[in-house]
Design an enzyme around this catalytic site. Structure first.
Site, PDB file in Angstrom:
ATOM      1  N   SER A  96     -11.772  -2.780  52.880  1.00 66.88           N
ATOM      2  CA  SER A  96     -10.947  -1.610  52.585  1.00 66.88           C
ATOM      3  C   SER A  96     -11.368  -0.907  51.349  1.00 66.88           C
ATOM      4  CB  SER A  96      -9.538  -2.128  52.250  1.00 66.88           C
ATOM      5  OG  SER A  96      -9.006  -2.964  53.056  1.00 66.88           O
ATOM      6  N   LYS A 171      -6.279   2.665  57.212  1.00 70.34           N
ATOM      7  CA  LYS A 171      -5.819   1.320  56.472  1.00 70.34           C
ATOM      8  C   LYS A 171      -5.032   1.794  55.095  1.00 70.34           C
ATOM      9  CE  LYS A 171      -5.940  -2.623  54.431  1.00 70.34           C
ATOM     10  NZ  LYS A 171      -5.316  -3.719  54.689  1.00 70.34           N
ATOM     11  N   LYS A 239      -5.849  -1.194  44.054  1.00 71.72           N
ATOM     12  CA  LYS A 239      -7.074  -0.449  44.284  1.00 71.72           C
ATOM     13  C   LYS A 239      -7.137   0.420  45.716  1.00 71.72           C
ATOM     14  CE  LYS A 239      -9.274  -2.778  47.541  1.00 71.72           C
ATOM     15  NZ  LYS A 239      -9.583  -2.954  48.561  1.00 71.72           N
TER      16      LYS A 239
HETATM   17  P1  NAD Z   1     -12.289 -11.474  47.516  1.00 69.82           P
HETATM   18  O1  NAD Z   1     -12.262 -10.917  46.089  1.00 69.82           O
HETATM   19  O2  NAD Z   1     -11.736 -12.883  47.966  1.00 69.82           O
HETATM   20  O3  NAD Z   1     -13.631 -11.579  48.368  1.00 69.82           O
HETATM   21  C1  NAD Z   1     -14.559 -10.731  48.003  1.00 69.82           C
HETATM   22  C2  NAD Z   1     -15.890 -11.203  48.186  1.00 69.82           C
HETATM   23  O4  NAD Z   1     -17.204 -10.620  47.968  1.00 69.82           O
HETATM   24  C3  NAD Z   1     -16.146 -12.449  46.866  1.00 69.82           C
HETATM   25  O5  NAD Z   1     -16.304 -13.849  47.508  1.00 69.82           O
HETATM   26  C4  NAD Z   1     -16.974 -11.919  45.882  1.00 69.82           C
HETATM   27  O6  NAD Z   1     -17.935 -12.850  45.254  1.00 69.82           O
HETATM   28  C5  NAD Z   1     -17.995 -11.219  47.154  1.00 69.82           C
HETATM   29  N1  NAD Z   1     -18.798 -10.101  46.527  1.00 69.82           N
HETATM   30  C6  NAD Z   1     -18.372  -9.223  45.384  1.00 69.82           C
HETATM   31  N2  NAD Z   1     -19.508  -8.419  45.174  1.00 69.82           N
HETATM   32  C7  NAD Z   1     -20.470  -8.871  46.012  1.00 69.82           C
HETATM   33  C8  NAD Z   1     -21.860  -8.151  46.395  1.00 69.82           C
HETATM   34  N3  NAD Z   1     -22.205  -7.199  45.693  1.00 69.82           N
HETATM   35  N4  NAD Z   1     -22.579  -8.927  47.253  1.00 69.82           N
HETATM   36  C9  NAD Z   1     -22.189 -10.053  47.896  1.00 69.82           C
HETATM   37  N5  NAD Z   1     -20.822 -10.489  47.581  1.00 69.82           N
HETATM   38  C10 NAD Z   1     -20.100 -10.053  46.998  1.00 69.82           C
HETATM   39  O7  NAD Z   1     -11.368 -10.502  48.416  1.00 69.82           O
HETATM   40  P2  NAD Z   1     -10.706 -10.652  49.843  1.00 69.82           P
HETATM   41  O8  NAD Z   1      -9.190 -10.854  49.399  1.00 69.82           O
HETATM   42  O9  NAD Z   1     -11.410 -11.561  50.740  1.00 69.82           O
HETATM   43  O10 NAD Z   1     -10.734  -9.010  50.343  1.00 69.82           O
HETATM   44  C11 NAD Z   1     -11.843  -8.456  50.679  1.00 69.82           C
HETATM   45  C12 NAD Z   1     -11.479  -7.054  51.227  1.00 69.82           C
HETATM   46  O11 NAD Z   1     -10.678  -7.280  52.494  1.00 69.82           O
HETATM   47  C13 NAD Z   1     -10.834  -6.029  50.397  1.00 69.82           C
HETATM   48  O12 NAD Z   1     -11.281  -4.886  50.604  1.00 69.82           O
HETATM   49  C14 NAD Z   1      -9.487  -6.315  50.512  1.00 69.82           C
HETATM   50  O13 NAD Z   1      -8.611  -5.047  50.029  1.00 69.82           O
HETATM   51  C15 NAD Z   1      -9.362  -6.419  52.125  1.00 69.82           C
HETATM   52  N6  NAD Z   1      -8.178  -7.227  52.640  1.00 69.82           N
HETATM   53  C16 NAD Z   1      -7.847  -8.162  51.960  1.00 69.82           C
HETATM   54  C17 NAD Z   1      -6.464  -8.859  52.563  1.00 69.82           C
HETATM   55  C18 NAD Z   1      -5.923 -10.161  51.845  1.00 69.82           C
HETATM   56  O14 NAD Z   1      -4.870 -10.636  52.365  1.00 69.82           O
HETATM   57  N7  NAD Z   1      -6.820 -10.800  51.077  1.00 69.82           N
HETATM   58  C19 NAD Z   1      -5.798  -8.396  53.492  1.00 69.82           C
HETATM   59  C20 NAD Z   1      -6.579  -7.072  54.170  1.00 69.82           C
HETATM   60  C21 NAD Z   1      -7.630  -6.635  53.842  1.00 69.82           C
END
Ligand code: NAD
Length: 294
Positions: A96, A171, A239
């Protein structure tokens, strides 16, 4: 498209990648945190050494990263996706992020012959595990048709909403609705509880009526259990609301309620609740009214 690269194996990316493995796709995966890679490798994926390496070994690359800066770094940065991708590669960014950032990444990718779709999701970790996310997609119809089956493994609904960037605009609309719903639920349940009515009974009484919602059904049981383990962290919702406020102001749309809930979330972050689930928004109201909804 059988050879898929997956970058970003966090709360969402990990179960999404595992569902693709279960469906028989061959996956090369990467995350900056090595333990996260190991976990998905144990489930059958190959380990990539960088985003570039993942892209070089894949026909389709999926990214699931926190926000615009991380997506830009992993795609446009040194040893990023564009350094390794062959022309004709499709990149689906499921993070997102700001719609403008999606457009920028798409423009830069075009120069390398890489087609970008922005495909953020709604549903959170439980639906990521079940493979029943709601997926909202922006980008060219032809590329969408090629990857719809892959997205169908991760989502119960896959909807193309327009050109690149429109997935993330959708979104933002979703995140405004969810944030305001949680705040409304919190305000109402604190009122009921402090007035002496059992919040569990209030929940049961109203969930089938007009106030019932997916948000109420998902978050009220967690609130009643005092369980604010994420899930979706308040800081990630901050965010999304920051992206929503920026985008709204750019196109000339005042968003007074979103601004108010943004400040509620800022107060929670100052109070060390930033890493709580967004159901924890209720703690702001509980503190003001000096009552606990349990
Ligand atoms: P998270 O922080 O758990 O996971 C993100 C991952 O990306 C981490 O494992 C981190 O180490 C990795 N990362 C960061 N920078 C990186 C890079 N440069 N190269 C490779 N890996 C890298 O976050 P999440 O909860 O999985 O969310 C991911 C996305 O999905 C976000 O944009 C969030 O807004 C969206 N989202 C999350 C949810 C939820 O319920 N958690 C629901 C819908 C949407």
């Amino acid at each position: 498209m059988k050879k898929i690269g997956f970058i970003g194996l966090g709360i969402m990316g990990k179960p999404m990648a595992k569902n693709l493995l279960k469906a028989g796709y061959s996956l090369t995966v990467y995350d900056i945190v090595p333990e996260k890679v190991e976990d998905v490798v144990k489930a059958g994926a190959k380990a990539g050494t960088s985003s570039k390496d993942v892209a070089a070994k894949s026909e389709l690359v999926i990214t699931m990263l926190p926000n615009s800066p991380e997506v830009k770094e992993a795609v446009l940065g040194k040893d990023g996706v564009l350094d390794g991708a062959k022309p004709g590669t499709i990149l689906i960014d499921m993070s997102s992020i700001a719609p403008l950032a999606s457009k920028e990444v798409s423009e830069r990718a075009k120069n390398k012959g890489v087609i970008v779709l922005d495909a953020p999701v709604s549903g959170g970790e439980p639906k990521a595990i079940e493979g029943t996310l709601a997926i909202m997609v922006g980008g060219p119809q032809e590329a969408f048709d090629q990857v719809k089956d892959v997205l169908g493994v991760m989502g119960a609904s896959v909807t193309r909403v327009g050109e690149v960037g429109s997935g993330n605009t959708t979104k933002l609309a979703n995140q405004i609705i969810v944030a305001l719903n949680i705040a409304a639920m919190s305000e109402a349940m604190v009122l009921a509880t402090k007035s002496g009515v059992d919040p569990e009974k209030v929940f049961q009484a109203i969930r089938g009526g007009l106030a019932g919602s997916t948000v109420l059904d998902a978050k009220m049981p967690l609130v009643l259990a005092g369980n604010f383990k994420p899930g979706f962290r308040i800081e990630l919702h901050i965010k999304d609301l920051a992206n929503a406020l920026d985008t709204a102001h750019e196109v000339g749309v005042p968003v007074p309620l979103s601004s108010a809930v943004m400040e509620v979330m800022q107060a929670l972050r100052v109070d060390a609740h930033g890493a709580d689930d967004h159901g924890g928004i209720i703690q702001f109201y509980e503190k003001l009214a000096k009552v606990q909804v349990r």
